[in-house]
Design a protein around this motif. Structure first.
Motif, mmCIF file in Angstrom:
data_model
loop_
_atom_site.group_PDB
_atom_site.id
_atom_site.type_symbol
_atom_site.label_atom_id
_atom_site.label_comp_id
_atom_site.label_asym_id
_atom_site.label_seq_id
_atom_site.Cartn_x
_atom_site.Cartn_y
_atom_site.Cartn_z
ATOM 1 N N GLU A 1 -8.567 20.616 -2.499
ATOM 2 C CA GLU A 1 -9.970 20.475 -1.665
ATOM 3 C C GLU A 1 -9.949 21.838 -1.028
ATOM 4 O O GLU A 1 -11.197 22.531 -0.597
ATOM 5 C CB GLU A 1 -9.737 19.503 -0.653
ATOM 6 C CG GLU A 1 -10.103 17.754 -1.271
ATOM 7 C CD GLU A 1 -9.987 17.027 -0.229
ATOM 8 O OE1 GLU A 1 -10.336 17.144 0.974
ATOM 9 O OE2 GLU A 1 -10.333 15.796 -0.689
ATOM 10 N N VAL A 2 -8.759 22.578 -0.631
ATOM 11 C CA VAL A 2 -8.872 23.837 0.097
ATOM 12 C C VAL A 2 -9.072 24.968 -0.883
ATOM 13 O O VAL A 2 -9.958 25.894 -0.622
ATOM 14 C CB VAL A 2 -7.497 24.056 0.892
ATOM 15 C CG1 VAL A 2 -7.559 25.260 1.382
ATOM 16 C CG2 VAL A 2 -7.307 22.981 2.023
ATOM 17 N N ASP A 3 -8.691 24.978 -2.218
ATOM 18 C CA ASP A 3 -8.480 26.154 -3.033
ATOM 19 C C ASP A 3 -9.365 25.923 -4.053
ATOM 20 O O ASP A 3 -9.455 26.824 -4.888
ATOM 21 C CB ASP A 3 -7.323 26.281 -3.345
ATOM 22 C CG ASP A 3 -6.880 27.752 -3.820
ATOM 23 O OD1 ASP A 3 -7.362 28.718 -3.187
ATOM 24 O OD2 ASP A 3 -6.221 27.805 -5.108
ATOM 25 N N THR A 4 -10.184 25.016 -4.200
ATOM 26 C CA THR A 4 -11.025 24.641 -5.432
ATOM 27 C C THR A 4 -12.032 25.802 -5.459
ATOM 28 O O THR A 4 -12.668 26.136 -6.529
ATOM 29 C CB THR A 4 -11.503 23.275 -5.297
ATOM 30 O OG1 THR A 4 -12.388 23.108 -6.537
ATOM 31 C CG2 THR A 4 -12.739 23.205 -4.307
ATOM 32 N N PHE A 5 -12.388 26.270 -4.354
ATOM 33 C CA PHE A 5 -13.504 27.217 -3.997
ATOM 34 C C PHE A 5 -12.792 28.665 -3.465
ATOM 35 O O PHE A 5 -12.393 28.195 -2.051
ATOM 36 C CB PHE A 5 -14.820 26.894 -3.574
ATOM 37 C CG PHE A 5 -15.843 27.935 -3.324
ATOM 38 C CD1 PHE A 5 -16.756 28.594 -4.338
ATOM 39 C CD2 PHE A 5 -15.925 28.602 -1.984
ATOM 40 C CE1 PHE A 5 -17.212 29.677 -4.051
ATOM 41 C CE2 PHE A 5 -16.650 29.590 -1.620
ATOM 42 C CZ PHE A 5 -17.512 30.024 -2.715
ATOM 43 N N CYS A 6 -12.788 29.742 -3.817
ATOM 44 C CA CYS A 6 -12.423 30.561 -2.818
ATOM 45 C C CYS A 6 -13.493 31.718 -2.940
ATOM 46 O O CYS A 6 -13.857 32.493 -3.864
ATOM 47 C CB CYS A 6 -11.209 31.270 -3.751
ATOM 48 S SG CYS A 6 -10.232 32.563 -2.725
ATOM 49 N N SER A 7 -13.736 32.156 -1.571
ATOM 50 C CA SER A 7 -14.815 33.214 -1.198
ATOM 51 C C SER A 7 -14.404 34.673 -1.706
ATOM 52 O O SER A 7 -12.838 34.759 -1.782
ATOM 53 C CB SER A 7 -15.020 33.333 0.157
ATOM 54 O OG SER A 7 -14.027 33.737 0.887
#
Length: 599
Positions: free
Chosen positions: A512-518
């Motif tokens: 949940e924290v790392d599935t998307f990375c800006s």
């Protein structure tokens, strides 16, 4: 029957290929076959004898049954109501079909793609006046299609003239007349909120432009190492089980495109069911609303008619061009073009055409190129710039990238994300191989990163890829003669590469924290890994044993920090970077002191 329809006779049936006798029939025209009313299109014509490929099974159809020419080519309806929809390979709405025929599509069922009973709040363009010249692409007004998407009602291609009237603001169904245009001939033409467009004909635009900004997917191995521009052409080749579908789903979910079109072309039913059940529940990370408000799905599973599979890609790209013409950035994902090519092969075999490479027709390369060339960033006729980014999954048998579909695709596209079975078996996801993959957009992307994130992005990316290349060479040596043959510097290179692979390249879609990375977090993680490597390399040159560096707690924490802090917690990542620098500099001082005392 309308005046444009004509009735002929079925003469011969060969699987999905049907020969009919129908005077006046045209090449490419849609036809209804037999008592079942099966839809198909004319693909070969000799006088009044036409060869039709049907989009449905011909089981039970007999010679002598009627064949009806509909008077138009395979077309899609373009207007409000597309967004959030789920369609089959020829744009029939699956949710409505399910209400009428259950879990399986009844042959010959004919359901309009757009709902005729629904009314839309039309807001006319206040800048238009009666008597004004009207041309293709002129914005007649807008409809709030979803909370996320404003649907611009455009004058269709081919319509020119003088505006006679335009409807006032109000609620209208899509069949209602919202404007009338007087052509040069004096004939009045009524315009509605929707129009039809043949799927095999690219929609017109003013000119093609170069891409200027990357498509941000939130996946580090893509955005940081092998970027894709908005309006670019990309491919995700990989063997079975390497994670092609997950990569495409992550792009569909997290990309910063305005509109997402996902075409499931011949893939397994369970994979598409997962997409169809999951997407409506997902929240849009950019708006906080449901993702389906800016997404539409085209589903043609492997048990659906093979010819409809071939049509599904054209249906998807035509709808993508339609939203591009409104000035939107659209990303279309085709999963997979290999299944699409297999449909071409099957039909060409039924027609008795001469096969070439691995049984594919001779026109495979040109058909692939024609589809991918419909992607691009363009200047539209009336809504400014818009783009279609096309990303196709490729499923080479046995992971052989030299097979025809993969090799031809590689010659066409600009970004190549090659999936590795070895990485997938090692549970390294996304399993994009940094040695085989490439991007032709690095220089343009570097300008965007320089302006929006950090000016050293290109240098840091280059340094990381060089380290990974050294790692590939050294790993082969280790496999042959063991790690004892390596120098301390080489052993530290392996450790630095492992830090980049585990701390930067690996990214779990389920985290949940790392599935998307800006982009900001992506650069922070890359810079952190390279900073630790650079400082460690200096220590190794001074004589610090690699084993002592590997015992440092900061290395294991650097591998996990991607999952400890979200894209909003950049200060915490920067604090850890400072902490790591301080610890390694302290180790350097300690070692220098020990050297002095020993001396």
């Amino acid at each position: 029957m309308s005046e444009t329809q004509r009735i002929g006779t079925v003469r011969d049936i060969n699987g999905p290929i049907v020969t009919i006798e129908l005077p006046g029939i045209r090449h490419g025209e849609q036809v209804k076959i037999g008592d079942f009313g099966l839809f198909g299109e004319v693909i070969s014509l000799s006088g009044a004898t036409a060869v039709v490929q049907t989009y449905e099974s011909t089981d039970g159809v007999r010679p002598g049954e009627p064949a009806v020419g509909l008077g138009w080519p395979l077309s899609v309806e373009l207007g409000p109501g597309l967004m959030g929809g789920i369609f089959d390979g020829v744009q029939r709405p699956l949710e409505k079909i399910a209400l009428q025929s259950g879990d399986y599509i009844r042959r010959g069922i004919d359901v309009a793609a757009l709902d005729r009973s629904r009314e839309w709040a039309f807001e006319p363009n206040r800048e238009l006046e009666v008597g004004q010249a009207i041309a293709p692409g002129t914005i007649l007004g807008t409809v709030q299609e979803t909370e996320t998407v404003v649907h611009r009602i455009l004058v269709p291609p081919g319509v020119h003239g003088e505006l006679e009237e335009i409807a006032p603001a109000g609620d209208y169904d899509i069949e209602a007349t919202i404007a009338r245009v007087a052509a040069a001939s004096g004939r009045s033409q009524r315009l509605r909120m929707y129009h039809r467009w043949p799927v095999r004909t690219p929609r017109p635009y003013l000119r093609r432009d170069d891409g200027v900004a990357p498509l941000i997917t939130g996946q580090r191995v893509i955005d940081t190492f092998f970027p894709q521009l908005k309006g670019g052409k990309g491919a995700v080749p990989g063997p079975f089980g390497a994670g092609k579908t997950v990569v495409q789903q992550q792009i569909a979910r997290w990309s910063n495109a305005d509109i997402v079109i996902y075409v499931g072309c011949g893939e397994r039913g369970n994979e598409l069911v997962d997409v169809l059940e999951t997407f409506p529940k997902l929240d849009d990370p950019y708006t906080g609303r449901k993702l389906m408000e800016r997404t539409l799905l085209v589903a043609n599973t492997s048990n659906m008619p093979v010819v409809a599979r071939e049509a599904s890609v054209y249906v998807g790209i035509t709808m993508a061009e339609y939203y591009r013409d409104m000035g939107y950035d659209v990303v279309m994902l085709a999963d997979s073009t290999s299944r699409w090519a297999e449909a071409l092969r099957e039909v060409s075999g039924r027609l008795g055409q001469m096969p070439v490479e691995e049984g594919y027709p001779a026109y495979l390369a040109s058909r692939l190129a024609a589809v991918y060339e419909r992607a691009g960033r363009v200047e539209t006729h009336g809504a400014g710039s818009g783009s279609v980014t096309l990303i196709g999954a490729v499923s080479p048998p046995g992971g052989d990238f030299s097979e025809p579909v993969t090799s031809h695709t590689k010659d066409i596209i600009e970004t190549f994300w090659a999936l590795s079975k070895e990485l997938a078996d090692a549970r390294h996801y996304p399993s994009i191989d940094w040695v085989t993959s490439f991007s032709g957009h690095v220089h343009t992307a570097a300008q965007w990163w320089h302006e929006n994130v950090d000016g050293s992005w290109e240098d840091r990316r280059r340094a990381a890829l060089a380290l990974l290349a050294r790692d590939a060479e050294l790993s082969r040596i280790v496999n042959l003669v063991g790690p004892e043959a390596l120098s301390s510097t080489q052993r530290w290179d392996l450790e630095g590469a492992a830090l980049i692979k585990e701390g930067v390249l690996q990214q779990s879609a389920l985290d949940e924290v790392d599935t998307f990375c800006s982009p900001e977090k992506q650069f922070a993680l890359l810079d952190l890994a390279l900073t630790i490597y650079d400082l460690g390399a200096e220590l190794v040159k001074l004589g610090v044993p690699v084993q002592e560096l590997k015992r440092q707690p900061l290395l294991s924490r650097a591998r996990r920090i991607k999952s400890l802090y979200s894209s909003e917690q950049l200060d915490e990542i920067e604090a850890f970077r400072n902490e790591a620098e301080k610890a390694l500099k302290h180790l350097r001082q300690e070692y220098a002191t020990q050297e002095e005392q020993a001396g």
